[in-house]
Design an enzyme around this catalytic site. Sequence first.
Site, short mmCIF file in Angstrom:
data_model
loop_
_atom_site.label_atom_id
_atom_site.label_comp_id
_atom_site.label_asym_id
_atom_site.label_seq_id
_atom_site.Cartn_x
_atom_site.Cartn_y
_atom_site.Cartn_z
CG HIS A 263 2.51 -3.92 -7.92
ND1 HIS A 263 1.64 -4.03 -8.97
CD2 HIS A 263 3.71 -3.24 -8.20
CE1 HIS A 263 2.24 -3.45 -10.14
NE2 HIS A 263 3.57 -3.26 -9.85
CG ASP A 321 11.33 -0.44 -6.95
OD1 ASP A 321 12.12 -0.95 -7.51
OD2 ASP A 321 10.05 0.02 -6.84
N1 CMC Z 1 3.17 0.79 3.06
C1 CMC Z 1 2.06 0.82 3.70
N2 CMC Z 1 0.73 0.89 3.48
C2 CMC Z 1 0.55 0.67 2.02
C3 CMC Z 1 1.73 0.56 1.26
C4 CMC Z 1 2.77 0.57 1.57
N3 CMC Z 1 3.98 0.37 0.93
N4 CMC Z 1 1.42 0.25 -0.10
C5 CMC Z 1 -0.10 0.51 -0.04
N5 CMC Z 1 -0.50 0.78 1.02
C6 CMC Z 1 -1.81 0.99 2.00
C7 CMC Z 1 -2.12 2.08 1.59
O1 CMC Z 1 -1.97 3.18 2.67
C8 CMC Z 1 -3.58 2.24 1.23
O2 CMC Z 1 -4.47 2.02 2.72
P1 CMC Z 1 -5.94 2.23 2.68
O3 CMC Z 1 -6.86 1.47 1.89
O4 CMC Z 1 -6.10 2.02 4.21
O5 CMC Z 1 -6.20 3.82 2.45
C9 CMC Z 1 -3.84 0.86 0.53
O6 CMC Z 1 -2.60 -0.02 0.77
C10 CMC Z 1 -3.85 1.12 -0.97
O7 CMC Z 1 -2.74 1.66 -1.31
P2 CMC Z 1 -2.67 2.90 -2.37
O8 CMC Z 1 -1.57 3.70 -2.24
O9 CMC Z 1 -3.98 3.54 -2.59
O10 CMC Z 1 -2.48 1.95 -3.65
P3 CMC Z 1 -1.89 2.13 -5.12
O11 CMC Z 1 -2.32 1.05 -6.07
O12 CMC Z 1 -2.51 3.50 -5.60
O13 CMC Z 1 -0.41 2.53 -5.07
C11 CMC Z 1 2.01 1.83 -4.66
C12 CMC Z 1 0.53 1.72 -5.36
C13 CMC Z 1 2.97 0.93 -5.30
C14 CMC Z 1 2.32 3.34 -5.32
C15 CMC Z 1 2.00 1.97 -3.25
O14 CMC Z 1 1.80 0.55 -2.67
C16 CMC Z 1 3.10 2.47 -2.64
O15 CMC Z 1 3.12 3.75 -2.36
N6 CMC Z 1 4.14 1.69 -2.00
C17 CMC Z 1 5.52 2.11 -1.71
C18 CMC Z 1 6.11 2.80 -2.77
C19 CMC Z 1 7.07 1.65 -3.71
O16 CMC Z 1 7.46 0.55 -3.24
N7 CMC Z 1 6.72 1.85 -4.87
C20 CMC Z 1 7.33 0.88 -6.26
C21 CMC Z 1 6.05 0.31 -6.61
S1 CMC Z 1 6.44 -1.30 -7.46
C22 CMC Z 1 7.74 -0.91 -8.85
C23 CMC Z 1 7.50 0.16 -9.73
O17 CMC Z 1 6.33 0.62 -10.10
O18 CMC Z 1 8.59 1.12 -9.60
#
Ligand code: CMC
Length: 385
Positions: A263, A321
């Site tokens: 998140h 989720d």
């Molecule tokens: N699995 C593996 N690694 C992850 C995950 C994950 N689900 N989420 C974040 N990371 C890692 C990512 O690879 C990155 O690593 P590094 O620093 O080595 O590059 C680091 O954590 C930061 O991730 P990010 O994608 O830059 O973080 P963000 O704040 O831009 O994105 C997010 C947040 C929710 C989109 C992301 O965590 C994600 O894609 N999660 C999976 C999809 C998901 O479950 N979405 C629902 C979000 S909550 C409810 C909603 O909003 O609907």
Amino acid sequence: MPENRENYFPGLEGVNIDTTRLSFVDGKQGRLYYCGYTIEDLAAHCTFEEVAYLLFYGELPTSKQLYDFKSLLLAERYLDPHLKSIITLTPKTGHPMAVLQALTAQLAMHDREIADKSLEAKKRKAIRIIAKLPLVVTYFENVRTGMRTMEPRDDLGHAANYLYMLRGKEPTPEEEKVFDTALILHMDHGCNNSTFTCRVVSSTEADIYSAVVAAIGSLSGPLHGGANERVIRMLESIEELDEVEPYINDKVEKKEKIMGFGHRVYKVMDPRAKILRELAEDFVVDDPAMNKCLKKANLFYKVAEERFQKQGRMDIWPNVDFFSGVLYKALGLPRDFFTPVFAISRVVGWVAHHFEQVEDNRIYRPRFIYEGAALGRDFVPMNKR
Ligand code: CMC
């Protein structure tokens, strides 16, 4: 001259775009508040309608205020016959989120007050949207599955009527409470992507329907609300408990994201995930298939956490989720209805944010750092390219 990257905030991380009175996400402590109340209190003691009232008016309603608010919603709990025929003609292969988007635009075209820009008319439109979105998707499900089309019932609450129309039978009180709670948990969540989208569109002075249509599109994405459908597909693709660990190892090795984890704001477990997990624990006890699904989800959570922490990632935890899908599956909802459930709840937050936006509006108009071709380069006529 183009700027350098000093003023560059990818994903707008950490950028405050406006003020709000609606919700506060405490990412460090893992707390969520609506109008100052903890989500735990609201989930335990309120109904969808009470919390929707809270986000509309900033205070919890008295019983008379709640009665009046419910009457407003009930008065809009119907679909125009023309809209029903449009739903009948909608491709059955369409994703319910696409149906929701298309039909919300249709709702706007059917709204006789569409040109009325007064705050009173906007409030009536907001109530109409909240009341009608669940009918659109449930009616679509009735048509797509070939079951008899259900008419809404005035004697049921918002949550119970949704389940009734979708499944063709009245929910038990326990099912109603569980679903009502899930709706409350999804209603608002700070400056999430779909709410931001709603605010951006609202800031152009476009009508409230346009803002909601755009927000639905944003919510459908797998990184946002679309994650809940992906989580259940992922859990279903793992047949046995001993396949959980190899599945996670494979994902980690391929550096693929695990749906339902991570998140932007929470760096600890999402408080909504905690509540949904507890609800699921109590709700699925008597159903062996669901029990197995929950066991898989719990094991997945444990193993994934161990993996993340071994990698020094103490900031990736299950989000809302991850456990919601288990609950929706236990309630008998089709998988592609999980994100629409999110939408019929989050729409309350969207419309509340629409009102905050228009109250003291300034159009959103950020900038890009230009990194394209040299400026003023020589123009080459077509026959010389
Ligand atoms: N699995 C593996 N690694 C992850 C995950 C994950 N689900 N989420 C974040 N990371 C890692 C990512 O690879 C990155 O690593 P590094 O620093 O080595 O590059 C680091 O954590 C930061 O991730 P990010 O994608 O830059 O973080 P963000 O704040 O831009 O994105 C997010 C947040 C929710 C989109 C992301 O965590 C994600 O894609 N999660 C999976 C999809 C998901 O479950 N979405 C629902 C979000 S909550 C409810 C909603 O909003 O609907």
